[in-house]
Design a protein around this motif. Structure first.
Motif, short mmCIF file in Angstrom:
data_model
loop_
_atom_site.label_atom_id
_atom_site.label_comp_id
_atom_site.label_asym_id
_atom_site.label_seq_id
_atom_site.Cartn_x
_atom_site.Cartn_y
_atom_site.Cartn_z
N HIS A 58 12.81 -15.35 -28.67
CA HIS A 58 13.84 -15.58 -27.67
C HIS A 58 14.17 -14.30 -26.91
O HIS A 58 14.44 -14.35 -25.70
N ALA A 59 14.11 -13.17 -27.58
CA ALA A 59 14.32 -11.90 -26.88
C ALA A 59 13.21 -11.64 -25.87
O ALA A 59 13.46 -11.13 -24.77
N GLN A 60 11.97 -12.00 -26.21
CA GLN A 60 10.86 -11.84 -25.28
C GLN A 60 11.04 -12.73 -24.06
O GLN A 60 10.82 -12.30 -22.92
N LEU A 61 11.45 -13.98 -24.29
CA LEU A 61 11.66 -14.90 -23.18
C LEU A 61 12.79 -14.42 -22.27
O LEU A 61 12.71 -14.52 -21.04
N GLN A 62 13.84 -13.89 -22.87
CA GLN A 62 14.95 -13.36 -22.07
C GLN A 62 14.51 -12.16 -21.23
O GLN A 62 14.91 -12.02 -20.07
N ALA A 63 13.66 -11.31 -21.79
CA ALA A 63 13.17 -10.15 -21.05
C ALA A 63 12.31 -10.59 -19.87
O ALA A 63 12.44 -10.07 -18.75
N LEU A 64 11.42 -11.54 -20.09
CA LEU A 64 10.57 -12.03 -19.00
C LEU A 64 11.42 -12.61 -17.87
O LEU A 64 11.14 -12.40 -16.69
N ALA A 65 12.45 -13.36 -18.25
CA ALA A 65 13.34 -13.93 -17.23
C ALA A 65 14.07 -12.83 -16.48
O ALA A 65 14.26 -12.92 -15.25
N ALA A 66 14.49 -11.78 -17.17
CA ALA A 66 15.20 -10.68 -16.51
C ALA A 66 14.32 -9.97 -15.49
O ALA A 66 14.80 -9.49 -14.47
N PHE A 67 13.01 -9.93 -15.77
CA PHE A 67 12.08 -9.30 -14.83
C PHE A 67 11.62 -10.27 -13.75
O PHE A 67 10.82 -9.89 -12.89
N GLY A 68 12.09 -11.51 -13.78
CA GLY A 68 11.77 -12.47 -12.73
C GLY A 68 10.40 -13.09 -12.86
O GLY A 68 9.92 -13.71 -11.90
N LEU A 69 9.75 -12.96 -14.01
CA LEU A 69 8.42 -13.53 -14.19
C LEU A 69 8.57 -15.00 -14.59
O LEU A 69 8.53 -15.37 -15.76
N ASP A 70 8.74 -15.83 -13.57
CA ASP A 70 9.00 -17.25 -13.78
C ASP A 70 7.72 -17.96 -14.21
O ASP A 70 6.61 -17.55 -13.87
N HIS A 71 7.88 -19.04 -14.97
CA HIS A 71 6.71 -19.76 -15.49
C HIS A 71 6.80 -21.23 -15.11
O HIS A 71 7.86 -21.74 -14.70
N ASP A 72 5.69 -21.93 -15.24
CA ASP A 72 5.59 -23.34 -14.89
C ASP A 72 5.46 -24.18 -16.16
O ASP A 72 4.67 -23.86 -17.05
N GLY A 73 6.24 -25.27 -16.21
CA GLY A 73 6.17 -26.16 -17.36
C GLY A 73 6.92 -25.60 -18.55
O GLY A 73 7.44 -24.47 -18.52
N PRO A 74 6.99 -26.36 -19.62
CA PRO A 74 7.73 -25.92 -20.80
C PRO A 74 6.99 -24.81 -21.54
O PRO A 74 5.77 -24.66 -21.43
N VAL A 75 7.75 -24.02 -22.29
CA VAL A 75 7.16 -23.02 -23.18
C VAL A 75 6.50 -23.77 -24.35
O VAL A 75 7.09 -24.67 -24.94
N LEU A 76 5.28 -23.40 -24.65
CA LEU A 76 4.56 -24.02 -25.76
C LEU A 76 4.72 -23.12 -27.00
O LEU A 76 4.47 -21.92 -26.93
N TRP A 77 5.13 -23.73 -28.11
CA TRP A 77 5.32 -23.00 -29.37
C TRP A 77 4.21 -23.41 -30.34
O TRP A 77 4.09 -24.58 -30.69
N GLN A 78 3.43 -22.44 -30.78
CA GLN A 78 2.33 -22.77 -31.68
C GLN A 78 2.80 -23.34 -33.01
O GLN A 78 2.09 -24.13 -33.63
N SER A 79 3.98 -22.97 -33.43
CA SER A 79 4.49 -23.47 -34.71
C SER A 79 4.70 -24.98 -34.68
O SER A 79 4.85 -25.61 -35.74
N GLU A 80 4.70 -25.59 -33.49
CA GLU A 80 4.88 -27.04 -33.35
C GLU A 80 3.56 -27.76 -33.08
O GLU A 80 3.56 -28.96 -32.79
N ARG A 81 2.43 -27.06 -33.21
CA ARG A 81 1.16 -27.59 -32.75
C ARG A 81 0.18 -27.88 -33.88
O ARG A 81 -1.01 -28.05 -33.66
N GLY A 82 0.68 -28.00 -35.12
CA GLY A 82 -0.21 -28.20 -36.25
C GLY A 82 -1.09 -29.43 -36.13
O GLY A 82 -2.28 -29.39 -36.51
N ALA A 83 -0.56 -30.52 -35.61
CA ALA A 83 -1.36 -31.75 -35.50
C ALA A 83 -2.54 -31.56 -34.54
O ALA A 83 -3.65 -32.07 -34.79
N ALA A 84 -2.33 -30.83 -33.45
CA ALA A 84 -3.41 -30.58 -32.49
C ALA A 84 -4.49 -29.70 -33.12
O ALA A 84 -5.69 -29.94 -32.91
N TYR A 85 -4.08 -28.71 -33.90
CA TYR A 85 -5.07 -27.85 -34.54
C TYR A 85 -5.84 -28.62 -35.61
O TYR A 85 -7.06 -28.43 -35.77
N GLN A 86 -5.14 -29.49 -36.34
CA GLN A 86 -5.82 -30.28 -37.36
C GLN A 86 -6.85 -31.22 -36.73
O GLN A 86 -7.96 -31.38 -37.26
#
Length: 306
Positions: A58-86
């Protein structure tokens, strides 16, 4: 997340706060994507719980936002992706591209350090899964900055881990599955990951996924030649003062400082950077920083992530 537009991404591991080297990679990736009118995705590579620092993501995401580096779509979290890896692992096992391996690290070390066949002295209750790399697995690709690259993955790497014995997903599998899921066509990252690219191409081919283009940006090295993340210069960047930090990063990326001279605020600076960015000026080799080259307002004293 498929799109006809070029698509880049930034995928930090939450092992600490953003330091100048990681922000340089983020800014370079963002510039390449935005300059060409493309998309830019964010991903948190928290697939390795033992190395994850609470609050760092969350600190990394806040820093990126502070520098104006906007992103497209939702943030993907690998910890929620176990089914795709399996699912990807099951596909590789079914196709004969992966196999169960009972070798311990000491077994592999005793056999010369490169896994070419199982040499386990006894079965393990928690075996790993490896990708099978047969002889002749030579991968060539053209890096956007470093030109033609070639690696004999069989001879230099051997069979590599996809799921570790502790149950954690290996970086190599997770990154290719997620790049495909996010529609990434331009992988722009630090040169420390150049050696992983051939393995990732083999995985993409085995899974029938498109192979993106690769750009490996130079690393920032301190005066003794150490990568910043391994040195005292890896203090976090000061996101409270984005303009001077972005100007320093712009210069480190080989761009003309005068292009940003008339930018009075962050958004104006980023707009000017998008227009003026020239990929042909990006440095091709790592950047050796003289002592004191990165100082306030670039760096801050590191707060404790919360």
């Amino acid at each position: 997340m498929t799109s006809s537009l070029p698509c880049g991404r930034f995928a930090p591991s939450p092992t600490g706060l953003l330091h100048p080297g990681s922000l340089l990679a983020a800014f370079g990736s963002w510039l390449l994507a935005r300059h060409h009118g493309g998309l830019w995705r964010l991903r948190i590579e928290d697939v390795d719980p033992p190395r994850t620092v609470p609050g760092a993501a969350h600190a990394q995401l806040q820093a990126l936002a502070a520098f104006g580096l906007d992103h497209d779509g939702p943030v993907l979290w690998q910890s929620e992706r176990g089914a795709a890896y399996q699912a990807a692992l099951d596909q590789l096992l079914a196709g004969g591209h992966a196999f169960i391996c009972h070798c311990s690290r000491s077994d592999v070390a005793a056999a010369g350090g490169i896994h070419h066949h199982c040499v386990a002295r006894q079965p393990r209750p928690d075996p790993a899964v490896r990708f099978r790399v047969p002889p002749g697995s030579v991968v060539q690709f053209v890096d956007g900055l470093r030109g033609l690259q070639q690696q004999d993955v069989h001879a230099e790497v051997g069979d590599f881990v996809l799921r570790r014995a502790d149950g954690c997903w290996a970086y190599q599998l997770a990154v290719v599955v997620d790049d495909a899921a996010q529609g990434v066509s331009e992988v722009v990252r630090g040169a420390d990951l150049l050696d992983s690219t051939a393995r990732q191409i083999l995985l993409l081919q085995a899974l029938g996924l498109p192979v993106p283009r690769y750009w490996h940006l130079p690393l920032l090295l301190d005066a003794p030649g150490h990568k910043l993340s391994k040195s005292l210069a890896a203090l976090p960047v000061d996101s409270a003062q984005p303009l001077p930090v972005l100007r320093q990063l712009w210069r480190l990326l080989g761009q003309a400082p005068a292009a940003l001279d008339h930018a009075a605020d962050r958004d104006a600076l980023l707009a000017a950077a998008r227009r003026a960015f020239d990929p042909g000026l990006l440095p091709r080799s790592d950047i050796l920083l003289p002592a004191g080259a990165l100082s306030a307002p670039m760096l801050q004293n590191p707060p404790s992530p919360t």
